[in-house]
Design an enzyme around this catalytic site. Structure first.
Site, PDB file in Angstrom:
ATOM      1  N   ASP A  21       0.783  -1.042   0.025  1.00 15.71           N
ATOM      2  CA  ASP A  21      -0.073  -0.134  -0.157  1.00 15.71           C
ATOM      3  C   ASP A  21       0.895   1.179  -0.062  1.00 15.71           C
ATOM      4  O   ASP A  21       1.643   1.495   0.956  1.00 15.71           O
ATOM      5  CB  ASP A  21      -0.786  -0.115   1.360  1.00 15.71           C
ATOM      6  N   ASN A  23      -0.382   4.349  -0.460  1.00 14.49           N
ATOM      7  CA  ASN A  23      -0.870   5.752   0.095  1.00 14.49           C
ATOM      8  C   ASN A  23      -1.775   5.399   1.268  1.00 14.49           C
ATOM      9  O   ASN A  23      -2.461   6.388   1.456  1.00 14.49           O
ATOM     10  CB  ASN A  23      -1.937   6.234  -1.302  1.00 14.49           C
ATOM     11  N   ASP A  25      -4.019   3.977   2.521  1.00  9.91           N
ATOM     12  CA  ASP A  25      -5.418   3.631   2.784  1.00  9.91           C
ATOM     13  C   ASP A  25      -5.803   2.098   3.237  1.00  9.91           C
ATOM     14  O   ASP A  25      -6.937   1.887   3.189  1.00  9.91           O
ATOM     15  CB  ASP A  25      -6.244   4.119   1.367  1.00  9.91           C
ATOM     16  N   ASP A  29      -1.825  -1.194  -4.042  1.00  8.35           N
ATOM     17  CA  ASP A  29      -2.173  -0.487  -5.051  1.00  8.35           C
ATOM     18  C   ASP A  29      -0.944  -0.520  -5.969  1.00  8.35           C
ATOM     19  O   ASP A  29      -0.005  -1.180  -5.711  1.00  8.35           O
ATOM     20  CB  ASP A  29      -2.540   1.049  -4.852  1.00  8.35           C
ATOM     21  N   ASP A  98      -5.400 -10.215 -15.834  1.00  9.33           N
ATOM     22  CA  ASP A  98      -6.396 -11.037 -15.546  1.00  9.33           C
ATOM     23  C   ASP A  98      -7.632 -10.684 -16.367  1.00  9.33           C
ATOM     24  O   ASP A  98      -8.242  -9.610 -16.350  1.00  9.33           O
ATOM     25  CB  ASP A  98      -6.770 -10.900 -13.838  1.00  9.33           C
ATOM     26  N   ASP A 200      -9.471 -16.118 -16.544  1.00  2.73           N
ATOM     27  CA  ASP A 200     -10.341 -16.552 -15.465  1.00  2.73           C
ATOM     28  C   ASP A 200     -11.671 -17.476 -15.787  1.00  2.73           C
ATOM     29  O   ASP A 200     -12.204 -17.010 -16.856  1.00  2.73           O
ATOM     30  CB  ASP A 200     -11.272 -15.280 -14.821  1.00  2.73           C
ATOM     31  N   HIS A 315      -4.551 -16.945  -5.320  1.00  2.00           N
ATOM     32  CA  HIS A 315      -5.205 -16.098  -4.278  1.00  2.00           C
ATOM     33  C   HIS A 315      -6.426 -17.030  -3.903  1.00  2.00           C
ATOM     34  O   HIS A 315      -7.165 -16.420  -3.137  1.00  2.00           O
ATOM     35  CB  HIS A 315      -5.516 -14.978  -4.917  1.00  2.00           C
ATOM     36  N   ASP A 316      -6.747 -18.073  -4.428  1.00  2.00           N
ATOM     37  CA  ASP A 316      -7.861 -18.810  -4.053  1.00  2.00           C
ATOM     38  C   ASP A 316      -7.499 -20.007  -3.203  1.00  2.00           C
ATOM     39  O   ASP A 316      -8.417 -20.673  -2.607  1.00  2.00           O
ATOM     40  CB  ASP A 316      -8.615 -19.263  -5.268  1.00  2.00           C
TER      41      ASP A 316
END
Ligand code: NOJ
Length: 544
Positions: A21, A23, A25, A29, A98, A200, A315-316
């Protein structure tokens, strides 16, 4: 097989939300990715697969796209995206996007239009029915995320089809306009200089609902051949399809170069081995002999008529060191062993962020710490059907997608150096012991092991193209094989068990001199007839 640049490439998957990250938040990003390119270069990877960064309401963390040609605000801007492509290109790294085209977000303008009326020109971009099929009907489907796959649209009084969340309506690929629009969008991205696409759940686009077919439908391969022709076919891009039910025969349909479809597929046969009756919420222990059979089958049967991808993680999926290794007593040894046993196979290896430092599964104690839509939906569906909270929490600890989605552990500082703000999901509390900064300071770390594996792949074409010969096929804890061509013979032996074991090496291998190319214990200078392996020991030796 004709050589292609992706054959000796290694791909690194970034899940941007959890990577870095820039920034504060609390959400990773694109600028964060850019700032870590030198780290990836040091690791030695050639390609980044970037999980979706497009504009999206984030019902499924970006796999629900509302504008394919815009970047989600929380990830940055299209200028940041171009900067990432340029900076990656300066380092000789390609970026694979993706491509999520089985469905869009319900906020995509096509769907917003489609919902306006039954005769809207976009109505036919999606799949509608007056009455939803009932359980037992041939065209009854459940959503992959739990619950029925049909959702009522009050405005027009019909039901629309969604194989994932109800905020991810499926596109109607029977409508040629859908293909046209998708091809146009793909070409727009190709013109920006991307390195390819990860497609995907692409096995679902040839579905024929009224015949009860979702995956591997009859129109799938014609649609892919058309896509290839209209977009990437003549451009030497890496294209990898996510194809859950592929067998080696099916994988050849996708990836045989003669067929002009994709470069390779992701198949999941080795992953689902620990799901009882295909249900990830009913995990079971790994049967190593089944794993060996599956890995061997894919090496042998794909031959030269297709190309495989090699992965343990994405990521799954849960973290491999927690799944097939021992993340308590032998975390470093078993992470390295798993890396070696996979990367020495034939195919293109994929590394998922954090795998290269041996990140582990997380076990949040309460459900409210979980963010993943699949995890939360299934908790509800299963507990409502009588499964206990305890069972579900244990299954979530095993297999929830959030295991892979806790933030990347960069340092031992606050929030593992991932963010200066409040992270969108809690960190794995073990970042004090497992983080990039420590890994880079330790020449014996998992990171340098992955770096060495990537270097080996570049040095030894036998790893990329050589024949595969399985060894000790009936051994209960060893996974061993030889890779050979006319110049080199490599022996790879991995102990998947936490106990020592001794084996007799076939004569033709032990009479040779050896050079250890990589090991997670003391390198061997000789290999006798009888070979003793330490817990999770793994090595690559060259025989001469
Ligand atoms: C597969 C993706 O990997 C997963 O994260 C997503 O939820 C589904 N497809 C739906 O797009």
């Amino acid at each position: 097989m004709q050589k292609q640049w992706w054959h000796d490439s290694v791909v690194y998957q970034i899940y941007p939300r959890s990577f870095y990250d820039s920034n504060s938040d609390g959400i990773g990003d694109l600028k964060g990715v850019i700032s870590k390119l030198d780290y990836l270069k040091l690791l030695g990877i050639d390609v980044i697969w970037l999980s979706p960064v497009y504009q999206s309401p984030m019902d499924d963390n970006g796999y629900d796209i509302s504008d394919y040609c815009a970047i989600a605000q929380e990830f940055g801007t299209m200028e940041d995206m171009q900067e990432l492509l340029d900076q990656a290109n300066d380092r000789n790294i390609k970026v694979v996007m993706d491509l999520v085209v089985n469905h869009t977000s319900d906020e995509h303008p096509w769907f917003l239009e489609a919902q306006k009326s039954k005769d809207n020109p976009y109505r036919d971009y999606y799949i509608w029915k007056d009455e939803p099929p009932k359980k037992g009907d041939i065209n009854y489907f459940e959503s992959v995320f739990g619950g029925p796959a049909w959702e009522f649209d009050a405005n027009t009084g019909q039901y629309f089809f969604h194989l994932f969340s109800k905020r991810q309506p499926d596109l109607n690929w029977e409508n040629p306009k859908v293909a046209e629009e998708v091809h146009k969008m793909m070409n727009w991205w190709i013109d920006k200089g991307i390195g390819g696409f990860r497609l995907d759940v692409i096995d679902l686009i040839g579905k024929q609902i009224d015949k009860g077919i979702s995956g591997n439908g009859p129109r799938l391969h014609p649609l892919l051949q058309q896509m290839n022709k209209q977009t990437f076919g003549d451009k030497a891009l890496l294209t990898v399809g996510e194809t859950w039910d592929a067998t080696p025969e099916i994988a050849k349909l996708y990836s045989d170069p003669k067929r002009d479809e994709l470069s390779m597929v992701f198949q999941f046969e080795h992953i689902t081995l620990t799901w009882e009756h295909g249900d990830k919420w009913n995990p079971k222990a790994l049967d190593l002999s089944a794993l060996k059979r599956v890995l061997t089958k894919w090496q042998v049967e794909l031959g030269n008529e297709g190309w495989n991808s090699l992965f343990w993680n994405n990521h799954d999926l849960p973290r491999i060191v927690s799944k097939f290794g021992d993340d308590k007593n032998y975390r470093v040894e078993s992470a390295k062993m798993l890396a070696t046993s996979l990367h020495m196979l034939k195919g293109t290896p994929y590394i998922y962020q954090g795998e290269e430092i041996g990140m582990t599964n997380v076990a949040f104690d309460t459900l409210d710490k979980y963010r993943d839509i699949e995890t939360l939906n299934f908790y509800k569906v299963k507990t409502e059907s009588g499964v206990s909270h305890e069972h579900m929490l244990a299954a979530i600890h095993e297999n929830s997608r959030d295991n892979a989605r806790t933030p990347m552990q960069w340092t031992c500082e606050d929030n593992a150096g991932f963010t200066q703000g409040t992270p969108w999901i809690d960190l794995n509390p073990n970042y004090n012991q497992i983080n990039v900064a420590d890994a880079l300071n330790d020449t014996d770390s998992v990171f340098y092991h992955y770096q060495a594996l990537i270097k080996l792949r570049k040095q030894y074409p036998v790893i990329v193209y050589g024949d595969f010969v399985p060894l000790f096929e009936d051994h209960p804890s060893l996974f061993a094989y030889v890779r050979q061509d006319s110049d080199h013979q490599l022996l790879i032996v991995s102990n998947f068990g936490g106990e020592e074991c001794v084996v007799e090496l076939p004569k033709q291998y032990c009479e040779k001199a050896v050079t250890t190319l990589l090991s997670n214990y003391t390198p061997r200078s000789t290999i006798g007839g009888s070979l003793m392996l330490l817990p999770y020991e793994s090595f690559v030796v060259e025989l001469s």
